[in-house]
Design a protein around this motif. Sequence first.
Motif, mmCIF file in Angstrom:
data_model
loop_
_atom_site.group_PDB
_atom_site.id
_atom_site.type_symbol
_atom_site.label_atom_id
_atom_site.label_comp_id
_atom_site.label_asym_id
_atom_site.label_seq_id
_atom_site.Cartn_x
_atom_site.Cartn_y
_atom_site.Cartn_z
ATOM 1 N N LEU A 104 27.940 32.855 20.477
ATOM 2 C CA LEU A 104 29.053 31.850 20.023
ATOM 3 C C LEU A 104 30.057 31.501 21.068
ATOM 4 O O LEU A 104 30.917 32.575 21.635
ATOM 5 N N THR A 131 30.896 36.977 12.886
ATOM 6 C CA THR A 131 30.348 36.630 14.091
ATOM 7 C C THR A 131 29.886 37.413 14.748
ATOM 8 O O THR A 131 29.521 37.390 16.103
ATOM 9 N N VAL A 150 35.569 30.485 10.654
ATOM 10 C CA VAL A 150 36.034 31.678 10.904
ATOM 11 C C VAL A 150 37.159 31.960 10.623
ATOM 12 O O VAL A 150 37.358 33.134 9.914
ATOM 13 N N ILE A 200 25.756 32.192 16.536
ATOM 14 C CA ILE A 200 25.914 33.750 16.097
ATOM 15 C C ILE A 200 24.969 34.727 16.364
ATOM 16 O O ILE A 200 25.105 35.708 16.703
#
Length: 307
Positions: A190, A216, A209, A185
């Motif tokens: 990511l 993120t 998430v 991140i």
Amino acid sequence: MLRITNSASSKPRSANQTARHVSHETHSGNTCPNCHHPLPMMSTPVVDTFQSTLQRVFPNAYNLEEFVFRTKQTLIPKGFYPHVNTFVCVGLCRDEITSPFEEEVEAMWGQAFICGSLGGMLFCGKTGFAAAHHHAPGTARIVYYCFTHIAIDNLGMIGTVYRTRSGMNEKTTACGALAAFTSEIASNKLNLHFDEEDIEMSMLKKHIVKATGLSTDSTNAPDLLAVTMAAYETITIDLERHARHDAEKFKERQYALFTGVQVHGPDGSDYCWLGKASLIINGVQSPLTLITNTVSSSRPGTATGGH
């Protein structure tokens, strides 16, 4: 985001609130028991920086042995009897340094069904939980210990652990999977695409998430503590969903749920921060508070200020 409802616990503080104040001088006779390097001298009288960081970040954390003992002593008066009518499930990270937790639980309750994966995530799913529940009668008591994990070293650094028993003399991270997620991140790299060659890690990132709304955005990147707490929240959500689903079919079963964070300290020490504890009886979930008068607060290795 999951709201912590167990009144017996205090919410961990941000890692940014755990800065240590040390001088650049070193003490000639004070070396790290793990790496044997000189330790910084405190600018004020020497204090246990691991303990001070533990108390700031995970207030009211228990020594591992005391935590498992207190859970047993809390549940016995409620009809959960070890080796008689109680089945135990354990969800921890695959990391070998989480094994003392499993061993302590099994010493108290007997052999456990293992339902954890990387980061302590509960990816055994409906089939795994159904298998576990079929290993106990419909009138059984079932206890779950489902915890993610993190490390704090002797200098109070979060995420750092030494694995000297395997011959490693350099620092490593815990949880490694959550640290890698944190790094992805922060570096704006990511990848949330599913990778069949990395199933658990792919699912860990996507699921956390989705379940918690963890940022993120690399310009607002969470630190390891924030990611660890998001993992704890996700584990709690999943565990409660599976337990409630089973309770709908087995009305006579009772369930005790414990979730939180296992904290690895110096010299192989382990602590538990209890995030949420609850009972499910007759399909109704209610908070559970650990009893506080079974073990002295001065017990060696026990963090002060119990729940």
